[in-house]
Design a protein around this motif. Structure first.
Motif, short mmCIF file in Angstrom:
data_model
loop_
_atom_site.label_atom_id
_atom_site.label_comp_id
_atom_site.label_asym_id
_atom_site.label_seq_id
_atom_site.Cartn_x
_atom_site.Cartn_y
_atom_site.Cartn_z
N LEU A 144 -26.45 41.06 -15.90
CA LEU A 144 -26.41 41.10 -14.44
C LEU A 144 -25.71 39.88 -13.87
O LEU A 144 -24.89 39.98 -12.96
N ALA A 145 -26.07 38.71 -14.41
CA ALA A 145 -25.50 37.46 -13.90
C ALA A 145 -23.98 37.48 -14.07
O ALA A 145 -23.25 37.06 -13.18
N LEU A 158 -17.74 33.44 -13.44
CA LEU A 158 -17.49 32.00 -13.65
C LEU A 158 -18.81 31.27 -13.87
O LEU A 158 -18.97 30.50 -14.83
N ALA A 159 -19.78 31.52 -12.98
CA ALA A 159 -21.06 30.84 -13.11
C ALA A 159 -21.73 31.22 -14.42
O ALA A 159 -22.36 30.39 -15.08
N ALA A 160 -21.58 32.48 -14.83
CA ALA A 160 -22.17 32.91 -16.09
C ALA A 160 -21.59 32.12 -17.26
O ALA A 160 -22.32 31.66 -18.15
N GLN A 161 -20.26 31.94 -17.23
CA GLN A 161 -19.64 31.14 -18.31
C GLN A 161 -20.16 29.71 -18.27
O GLN A 161 -20.41 29.11 -19.31
N LEU A 162 -20.35 29.19 -17.06
CA LEU A 162 -20.74 27.78 -16.94
C LEU A 162 -22.19 27.53 -17.33
O LEU A 162 -22.56 26.40 -17.59
N ALA A 218 -28.65 38.24 -18.25
CA ALA A 218 -27.34 37.65 -18.52
C ALA A 218 -26.22 38.64 -18.17
O ALA A 218 -25.19 38.26 -17.62
N HIS A 240 -22.54 39.53 -11.36
CA HIS A 240 -22.56 38.90 -10.04
C HIS A 240 -21.54 37.78 -9.94
O HIS A 240 -20.92 37.60 -8.91
N ASN A 241 -21.40 36.99 -11.00
CA ASN A 241 -20.51 35.84 -10.92
C ASN A 241 -20.11 35.41 -12.34
O ASN A 241 -20.82 34.68 -13.01
#
Lengths: 291, 240
Positions: free
Chosen positions: A169-170, A176-180, A167, A173-174
């Motif tokens: 790392l994610a 926005l995508a992590a929040q989503l 989580a 990397h991104n």
């Protein structure tokens, strides 16, 4: 001749291990927030200072080490909760300046509590040098190198195998995508500050018997860790390790073959060269600024 | 009030600002349970902003968002995912260097490991190519495969509401058809969806209900097929 080179190699590896740990601390926080945490050196200093104070007060060494590392972790958590988080969506530059302020504040507190003197922690397992031909290695150096390697393995496991590590790392990397996908990115930020403070605390404790410790040791080791992280390519974990080791070895070689007076100049000459000729470092990928 | 007829998602006079610029002006819409609702409109009309605000990655400056009867306007994004709102964001938003499988499991971040294991089998059955490439970094997939991964990742959460932002953007016509047939399939299986599209014709022809968004306002709404026949929609968005 050869044994002299071996001697420099040992000494470079020893300080390189600490620079690598400092650089890893920078990398973890940089990845999850884009912030260069200039209080990174303070985590290292706090680890060393607390261990020294506790052993002086009669606390057994292993317990003192554990508490010192935990205190560094708490300092990291407090830094994130009290200084970084309240700043909200402030610009990265603002956050970096906050870390500089926090660094000065931590030094001030330690100066009051610990005093201005330099003190050393007793070596973990004696100070009888191990001989390799005519080159010698202190047992504490082995502790430093071994601990550094162990921490790198543990971090590789954490980021490669655990849910929380992925989580973090994610989020790097991104965001926005992590929040989503439902990652609590604020929590991730706190985790990365604590993690990097723990790594710093360990580095401070294992190096305190050799480098001595005082309220201001964090400045130099922090800056050198930053140079190592930049050399390796900011954001790259492997780069942080390689950068730290290269910096340690270069310092040892300059100190040995040129003059030890120039030892501390190495990282600063190096960072100018890096910024001119390879601003992405050895393993860096990102060129664009995160927005 | 949790009647069967109550919509799953209800948006009332929602406003959003970027600094001093207002992106949404009192948008109201409803997504009934089990339906596919399309939101069409030109570039910059506020479609993506609306989805971002529903997911909680963009703050609402006024109005209300109700999900399954509860007011979620002030909830943080991760809490909304836990309630069952997943989004396939614009531009796919992969975790590029991480493997396809890691990307998928991160989609099930709010769920248990066992739930993730069973969800991933369904996603692999839906998109067999993702199974073939599961060890590959997501960033090395083709555009169409990344879109499948992005949809698959959102489905890993087994959402009660799926938000899709321009799933056909930048894809070859053949892949667009494939993505749309996936959406139709999901609708048939009862997934509630809010679909944002610039490709108004394709979106409205598969939707139960449609809204047209213009400069931050919903200007026209109606059954999908009715909107396709609407003169204003035809002129402005269908090029007829």
């Amino acid at each position: 001749m050869l044994s002299q080179a071996l001697q420099f190699f040992f000494s470079g590896l020893t300080s390189g291990a600490i620079y690598a740990l400092a650089a890893i601390g920078f990398t973890i926080i940089y990845n999850s927030s884009g912030v260069i945490n200039f209080a990174q050196g303070e985590f290292i200093m706090v680890g060393g200072v607390v261990a020294v104070m506790l052993t002086d007060a009669g606390v057994p060494l292993p317990l003192a080490i554990a508490i010192a590392v935990a205190v560094a972790g708490i300092v990291g958590l407090l830094l994130e909760k009290l200084a970084i988080e309240p700043a909200g969506n402030a610009e990265v530059v603002t956050l970096i300046i906050i870390t500089i302020g926090a660094s000065i504040f931590i030094q001030g507190v330690v100066q009051v509590v610990f005093g201005k003197g330099q003190r050393a922690l007793p070596p973990f397992t004696g100070d009888k040098p191990i001989l390799f031909g005519s080159a010698s290695l202190l047992p504490q150096s082995l502790w430093m190198i071994g601990t550094g390697a162990l921490i790198v393995l543990m971090l590789a496991w954490f980021f490669g195998r655990t849910r929380l590590g992925k989580a973090v790392l994610a989020t790097a990397h991104n965001r926005l995508a992590a929040q989503l996908v439902g990652i609590n990115t604020r929590h991730v930020l706190a985790v990365s500050f604590v993690l990097s403070a723990l790594v710093g605390g360990v580095a401070g404790v294992v190096s305190a018997p050799i480098t001595l410790t005082s309220y201001d040791t964090g400045i130099m080791v922090g800056l050198k860790g930053f140079v190592a992280a930049t050399l390796g390519g900011l954001g790259s974990g492997a780069g942080a390790v390689v950068g730290g080791l290269i910096l340690g070895l270069m310092e040892a070689l300059v100190a040995g073959y040129v003059s030890s007076a120039y030892k501390d100049a190495v990282p600063f000459v190096l960072i100018i060269l890096i910024l001119f000729f390879m601003p992405r470092g050895l393993f860096g990928e990102r060129v664009t600024e995160r927005v | 009030m949790t009647g069967v007829n109550e919509p799953l998602l209800e948006i009332e006079r929602l406003c959003t600002h970027y600094g001093r610029i207002q992106a949404l002006r009192e948008v109201s819409l409803a997504v009934p349970r089990g339906s596919l609702v399309a939101l069409v409109g030109a570039n910059g009309a506020g479609k993506t902003t609306l989805l971002r605000t529903i997911s909680g990655v963009q703050e609402a400056s006024g109005g209300a968002i109700r999900f399954a009867g509860a007011d979620i306007t002030r909830l943080r994004s991760h809490a909304r995912v836990q309630l069952g709102i997943a989004q396939v964001p614009e531009g796919r938003q992969m975790f590029g260097p991480m493997s396809v499988e890691d990307n998928l499991f991160l989609g099930a971040y709010t769920r248990t490991r066992a739930q993730g294991e069973s969800a991933i089998e369904r996603v692999y059955a839906m998109f067999p190519v993702l199974k073939e490439r599961r060890a590959q970094p997501a960033g090395t997939l083709s555009g169409g495969q990344q879109q499948m991964l992005s949809i698959g990742r959102a489905l890993m959460a087994e959402p009660r509401l799926l938000l899709l932002d321009e799933p056909s953007m930048g894809l070859a016509p053949q892949l667009v058809a494939e993505i749309f047939s996936t959406v139709v399939e999901l609708a048939r299986s009862g997934t509630t969806m809010l679909l944002v599209e610039q490709n108004a014709y394709a979106a409205l022809s598969i939707a139960d209900f449609g809204y047209v968004l213009e400069t931050g306002r919903t200007v026209i709404s109606g059954r999908g097929r009715e909107l396709l026949a609407d003169e204003r929609v035809k002129q402005a968005y269908l090029g007829m």
